[in-house]
Design an enzyme around this catalytic site. Structure first.
Site, PDB file in Angstrom:
ATOM      1  N   HIS A 120       0.822  -1.220   0.000  1.00 24.46           N
ATOM      2  CA  HIS A 120       0.000   0.000   0.000  1.00 24.46           C
ATOM      3  C   HIS A 120       0.852   1.266   0.000  1.00 24.46           C
ATOM      4  O   HIS A 120       0.397   2.318   0.449  1.00 24.46           O
ATOM      5  CB  HIS A 120      -0.966  -0.014   1.198  1.00 24.46           C
ATOM      6  CG  HIS A 120      -2.012  -1.089   1.103  1.00 24.46           C
ATOM      7  ND1 HIS A 120      -2.760  -1.516   2.174  1.00 24.46           N
ATOM      8  CD2 HIS A 120      -2.434  -1.819   0.030  1.00 24.46           C
ATOM      9  CE1 HIS A 120      -3.598  -2.473   1.769  1.00 24.46           C
ATOM     10  NE2 HIS A 120      -3.414  -2.679   0.483  1.00 24.46           N
ATOM     11  N   CYS A 159       4.183  19.806 -13.405  1.00 23.37           N
ATOM     12  CA  CYS A 159       2.861  19.994 -14.028  1.00 23.37           C
ATOM     13  C   CYS A 159       1.932  20.885 -13.208  1.00 23.37           C
ATOM     14  O   CYS A 159       0.828  21.196 -13.664  1.00 23.37           O
ATOM     15  CB  CYS A 159       2.197  18.645 -14.292  1.00 23.37           C
ATOM     16  SG  CYS A 159       1.728  17.770 -12.799  1.00 23.37           S
ATOM     17  N   PRO A 223      -4.530 -10.721  18.437  1.00 27.26           N
ATOM     18  CA  PRO A 223      -5.242 -10.849  19.719  1.00 27.26           C
ATOM     19  C   PRO A 223      -6.731 -11.118  19.539  1.00 27.26           C
ATOM     20  O   PRO A 223      -7.407 -11.532  20.491  1.00 27.26           O
ATOM     21  CB  PRO A 223      -5.005  -9.501  20.410  1.00 27.26           C
ATOM     22  CG  PRO A 223      -4.537  -8.567  19.365  1.00 27.26           C
ATOM     23  CD  PRO A 223      -3.960  -9.382  18.240  1.00 27.26           C
ATOM     24  N   ALA A 240       1.666  -9.148  18.396  1.00 29.59           N
ATOM     25  CA  ALA A 240       2.899  -9.372  17.635  1.00 29.59           C
ATOM     26  C   ALA A 240       4.120  -9.258  18.557  1.00 29.59           C
ATOM     27  O   ALA A 240       5.059 -10.053  18.469  1.00 29.59           O
ATOM     28  CB  ALA A 240       3.000  -8.346  16.504  1.00 29.59           C
TER      29      ALA A 240
HETATM   30  C1  BJW Z   1      -2.906  -6.701  16.619  1.00 30.88           C
HETATM   31  C2  BJW Z   1      -2.471  -5.914  17.604  1.00 30.88           C
HETATM   32  C3  BJW Z   1      -1.194  -6.308  18.105  1.00 30.88           C
HETATM   33  C4  BJW Z   1      -4.367  -5.057  17.069  1.00 30.88           C
HETATM   34  N1  BJW Z   1      -0.563  -7.375  17.540  1.00 30.88           N
HETATM   35  N2  BJW Z   1      -2.377  -7.708  16.013  1.00 30.88           N
HETATM   36  C5  BJW Z   1     -13.141  -7.527  -3.273  1.00 30.88           C
HETATM   37  C6  BJW Z   1     -14.251  -7.550  -2.436  1.00 30.88           C
HETATM   38  C7  BJW Z   1     -14.708  -6.376  -1.831  1.00 30.88           C
HETATM   39  C8  BJW Z   1     -14.085  -5.150  -2.050  1.00 30.88           C
HETATM   40  C9  BJW Z   1     -12.983  -5.126  -2.875  1.00 30.88           C
HETATM   41  C10 BJW Z   1     -12.541  -6.294  -3.485  1.00 30.88           C
HETATM   42  N3  BJW Z   1     -11.449  -5.970  -4.225  1.00 30.88           N
HETATM   43  C11 BJW Z   1     -11.200  -4.640  -4.092  1.00 30.88           C
HETATM   44  C12 BJW Z   1     -12.134  -4.106  -3.298  1.00 30.88           C
HETATM   45  C13 BJW Z   1     -12.222  -2.652  -2.899  1.00 30.88           C
HETATM   46  C14 BJW Z   1     -11.273  -2.271  -1.793  1.00 30.88           C
HETATM   47  C15 BJW Z   1     -11.563  -3.124  -0.561  1.00 30.88           C
HETATM   48  O1  BJW Z   1     -10.877  -4.074  -0.238  1.00 30.88           O
HETATM   49  N4  BJW Z   1     -12.570  -2.760   0.193  1.00 30.88           N
HETATM   50  C16 BJW Z   1     -12.914  -3.502   1.414  1.00 30.88           C
HETATM   51  C17 BJW Z   1     -12.738  -2.600   2.637  1.00 30.88           C
HETATM   52  C18 BJW Z   1     -14.290  -4.044   1.294  1.00 30.88           C
HETATM   53  N5  BJW Z   1      -9.871  -2.412  -2.211  1.00 30.88           N
HETATM   54  C19 BJW Z   1      -9.261  -1.472  -2.916  1.00 30.88           C
HETATM   55  O2  BJW Z   1      -9.840  -0.470  -3.284  1.00 30.88           O
HETATM   56  C20 BJW Z   1      -7.802  -1.716  -3.244  1.00 30.88           C
HETATM   57  N6  BJW Z   1      -7.572  -1.525  -4.632  1.00 30.88           N
HETATM   58  C21 BJW Z   1      -7.980  -2.377  -5.568  1.00 30.88           C
HETATM   59  O3  BJW Z   1      -8.535  -3.420  -5.289  1.00 30.88           O
HETATM   60  O4  BJW Z   1      -7.679  -1.994  -6.860  1.00 30.88           O
HETATM   61  C22 BJW Z   1      -8.300  -2.699  -7.939  1.00 30.88           C
HETATM   62  C23 BJW Z   1      -9.565  -1.937  -8.248  1.00 30.88           C
HETATM   63  C24 BJW Z   1      -9.455  -0.680  -8.793  1.00 30.88           C
HETATM   64  C25 BJW Z   1     -10.623   0.018  -9.122  1.00 30.88           C
HETATM   65  C26 BJW Z   1     -11.864  -0.550  -8.829  1.00 30.88           C
HETATM   66  C27 BJW Z   1     -11.945  -1.806  -8.238  1.00 30.88           C
HETATM   67  C28 BJW Z   1     -10.781  -2.524  -7.950  1.00 30.88           C
HETATM   68  C29 BJW Z   1      -6.920  -0.692  -2.533  1.00 30.88           C
HETATM   69  C30 BJW Z   1      -6.933  -0.865  -1.068  1.00 30.88           C
HETATM   70  C31 BJW Z   1      -6.104   0.255  -0.417  1.00 30.88           C
HETATM   71  C32 BJW Z   1      -6.188   0.217   1.100  1.00 30.88           C
HETATM   72  N7  BJW Z   1      -5.629   1.408   1.622  1.00 30.88           N
HETATM   73  C33 BJW Z   1      -5.537   1.582   3.062  1.00 30.88           C
HETATM   74  C34 BJW Z   1      -5.026   3.022   3.336  1.00 30.88           C
HETATM   75  C35 BJW Z   1      -3.546   3.137   2.991  1.00 30.88           C
HETATM   76  C36 BJW Z   1      -3.032   4.524   3.221  1.00 30.88           C
HETATM   77  C37 BJW Z   1      -3.091   4.961   4.654  1.00 30.88           C
HETATM   78  O5  BJW Z   1      -2.416   4.373   5.513  1.00 30.88           O
HETATM   79  O6  BJW Z   1      -3.831   5.905   4.922  1.00 30.88           O
HETATM   80  O7  BJW Z   1      -4.633   0.614   3.586  1.00 30.88           O
HETATM   81  S1  BJW Z   1      -7.063   1.255   3.927  1.00 30.88           S
HETATM   82  C38 BJW Z   1      -6.295   0.529   5.330  1.00 30.88           C
HETATM   83  O8  BJW Z   1      -6.715  -0.859   5.439  1.00 30.88           O
HETATM   84  C39 BJW Z   1      -4.782   0.499   5.021  1.00 30.88           C
HETATM   85  C40 BJW Z   1      -4.397  -0.869   5.504  1.00 30.88           C
HETATM   86  O9  BJW Z   1      -3.187  -1.286   4.911  1.00 30.88           O
HETATM   87  C41 BJW Z   1      -5.584  -1.700   5.138  1.00 30.88           C
HETATM   88  C42 BJW Z   1      -5.686  -3.001   5.892  1.00 30.88           C
HETATM   89  O10 BJW Z   1      -5.882  -2.788   7.251  1.00 30.88           O
HETATM   90  P1  BJW Z   1      -5.170  -3.744   8.307  1.00 30.88           P
HETATM   91  O11 BJW Z   1      -3.722  -3.631   8.189  1.00 30.88           O
HETATM   92  O12 BJW Z   1      -5.747  -5.092   8.222  1.00 30.88           O
HETATM   93  O13 BJW Z   1      -5.575  -3.004   9.691  1.00 30.88           O
HETATM   94  P2  BJW Z   1      -6.925  -3.148  10.561  1.00 30.88           P
HETATM   95  O14 BJW Z   1      -6.992  -1.965  11.445  1.00 30.88           O
HETATM   96  O15 BJW Z   1      -8.098  -3.433   9.710  1.00 30.88           O
HETATM   97  O16 BJW Z   1      -6.678  -4.459  11.435  1.00 30.88           O
HETATM   98  C43 BJW Z   1      -5.738  -4.473  12.490  1.00 30.88           C
HETATM   99  C44 BJW Z   1      -5.668  -5.868  13.055  1.00 30.88           C
HETATM  100  O17 BJW Z   1      -4.604  -5.907  13.992  1.00 30.88           O
HETATM  101  C45 BJW Z   1      -6.940  -6.297  13.800  1.00 30.88           C
HETATM  102  O18 BJW Z   1      -7.290  -7.611  13.390  1.00 30.88           O
HETATM  103  C46 BJW Z   1      -6.500  -6.306  15.275  1.00 30.88           C
HETATM  104  O19 BJW Z   1      -7.164  -7.295  16.058  1.00 30.88           O
HETATM  105  C47 BJW Z   1      -5.035  -6.595  15.154  1.00 30.88           C
HETATM  106  N8  BJW Z   1      -4.191  -6.105  16.243  1.00 30.88           N
HETATM  107  N9  BJW Z   1      -3.318  -4.936  17.920  1.00 30.88           N
HETATM  108  C48 BJW Z   1      -1.171  -8.041  16.517  1.00 30.88           C
HETATM  109  N10 BJW Z   1      -0.596  -5.647  19.107  1.00 30.88           N
END
Ligand code: BJW
Length: 248
Positions: A120, A159, A223, A240
Site C-alpha cells: 500500500h 505539471c 489478539p 505481535a
Molecule cells: C494486533 C495488535 C497487536 C491489534 N498485535 N495484532 C473484493 C471484495 C470487496 C471489495 C474489494 C474487493 N477488491 C477490491 C475491493 C475494494 C477495496 C476493498 O478491499 N474494500 C474492502 C474494505 C471491502 N480495495 C481497494 O480499493 C484496493 N484496490 C484495488 O482493489 O484496486 C483494484 C480496483 C481498482 C478500481 C476498482 C476496483 C478494484 C486498494 C486498497 C487500499 C487500502 N488502503 C488503506 C489506506 C492506505 C493509506 C493509509 O495508511 O492511509 O490501507 S485502507 C487501510 O486498510 C490500510 C491498511 O493497509 C488496510 C488493511 O488494514 P489492516 O492492516 O488489516 O488493519 P486493521 O486496522 O483493519 O486491522 C488491524 C488488526 O490488527 C486487527 O485484526 C487487530 O485485532 C489486530 N491487532 N493490535 C497483533 N498488538
C-alpha cells in the site's frame, strides 16, 4: 485448526521458507494506531471515504494532506518493537524471509528487515496527483510542524498539480511489482505468518487464502479472531510483540 502456540513455534522452526504478511496490528505496540480497532482505530474517528480516496483528496486537498503530514510526523517519532526485531532475527536464521506488508509506516525496514514488499505504498513517498511525478521527501518534511491547522499541499514543479502521499487509496490499483513479488513470495513459502491484519481489504486479504490453496501452512497471530481465522492452520491469540520473540 490448532490454537497451540507451541505448534506454531514448531512449524516455523521446521519450515525451510517462511513468508510474512503484516497489517496495522504489527505496529500497534510501537504506538501507531490501527485502522479498524474499536475506539483506537483511525477509522473509528474518521470516515475512510473522506481521507483515503483520490476524490476526497481532490475535494479537500488541505484536509487530506494535513492528515497524512500529521501521520508522517508521528511515525518518524516511533521505534520498531521487539516483534520487529524478531522478524529480523528470523531472516538471519532462515535466509530470505519476504515480508509482505500493508503498512505504510516503514517500520520493517527501520528494524533492519531487507526483503520488504510494501503493498500500500509508503508515508515517506510523495508524488503529484495528476501525473505521479515524484516529489522530494525533504521538501515535504520542511512543512512538518508548520503552525497551521490545515496546510495546502505543495504543487508539482513539472505539471503544477497538487502533491499527494504515495500510498494506495481505495479504488486504486496496487503497485504491479509489489503484487507480483507478494504472490510469488507466498507461493514459494512453506509457512505464511499472518500478523495483525483484519484481512478485510482486498487484494491483500486474498493472500492467506491463496497460500492455503497452494498447500502453504498459515499461522495467524492476532489478539482477536478475524474472518480468516477458521481457515488458519494455527491461530495464536497474542500480540505481535509477545508472540514473535517467542518464535525466534
Ligand atoms: C494486533 C495488535 C497487536 C491489534 N498485535 N495484532 C473484493 C471484495 C470487496 C471489495 C474489494 C474487493 N477488491 C477490491 C475491493 C475494494 C477495496 C476493498 O478491499 N474494500 C474492502 C474494505 C471491502 N480495495 C481497494 O480499493 C484496493 N484496490 C484495488 O482493489 O484496486 C483494484 C480496483 C481498482 C478500481 C476498482 C476496483 C478494484 C486498494 C486498497 C487500499 C487500502 N488502503 C488503506 C489506506 C492506505 C493509506 C493509509 O495508511 O492511509 O490501507 S485502507 C487501510 O486498510 C490500510 C491498511 O493497509 C488496510 C488493511 O488494514 P489492516 O492492516 O488489516 O488493519 P486493521 O486496522 O483493519 O486491522 C488491524 C488488526 O490488527 C486487527 O485484526 C487487530 O485485532 C489486530 N491487532 N493490535 C497483533 N498488538
Amino acid at each position: 485448526m490448532s490454537i497451540d502456540p507451541q505448534r506454531a513455534i514448531e512449524l516455523v522452526r521446521q519450515a525451510p521458507r517462511v513468508a510474512i504478511l503484516s497489517g496495522a496490528g504489527m505496529s500497534a505496540e510501537s504506538g501507531v494506531p490501527t485502522f479498524r480497532d474499536a475506539l483506537t482505530g483511525l477509522w473509528s474517528n474518521f470516515d475512510p471515504k473522506d481521507l483515503a480516496t483520490e476524490s476526497a483528496f481532490r475535494q479537500n486537498p488541505r484536509r487530506v494532506f494535513s492528515w497524512y503530514l500529521h501521520r508522517l510526523a508521528h511515525v518518524r517519532r516511533v521505534e520498531p518493537h521487539a516483534g520487529y526485531r524478531a522478524l529480523v532475527a528470523l531472516e538471519r536464521q532462515k535466509g530470505a524471509t519476504p515480508i509482505v506488508t500493508q503498512n505504510v509506516d516503514g517500520l520493517h525496514r527501520q528494524a533492519g528487515s531487507r526483503n520488504v514488499i510494501e503493498l500500500h505504498g509508503s508515508l515517506t513517498s510523495f508524488c503529484c496527483v495528476d501525473r505521479r511525478h515524484p516529489f522530494p521527501l525533504d521538501d515535504v518534511l520542511k512543512l512538518v510542524g508548520v503552525n497551521s491547522e490545515e496546510l495546502a499541499p505543495p504543487r508539482c514543479r513539472k505539471c503544477g498539480s497538487w502533491i499527494r502521499p504515495g500510498v494506495v487509496w481505495f479504488g486504486e490499483t496496487l503497485p504491479a511489482d509489489a503484487i507480483t513479488r507478494a504472490w510469488k513470495a507466498v507461493e514459494d513459502a512453506d509457512v505464511l505468518l499472518v500478523i495483525g491484519t483484519s484481512a478485510v481489504v482486498y487484494p491483500a486479504a486474498d493472500l492467506p487464502l491463496y497460500a492455503k490453496s497452494k498447500g502453504t501452512t498459515v499461522i495467524e497471530i492476532n489478539p482477536e479472531p478475524t474472518s480468516f481465522t477458521p481457515f488458519a492452520d494455527v491461530f495464536w491469540k497474542a500480540t505481535a510483540g509477545a508472540a514473535l520473540p517467542e518464535i525466534v
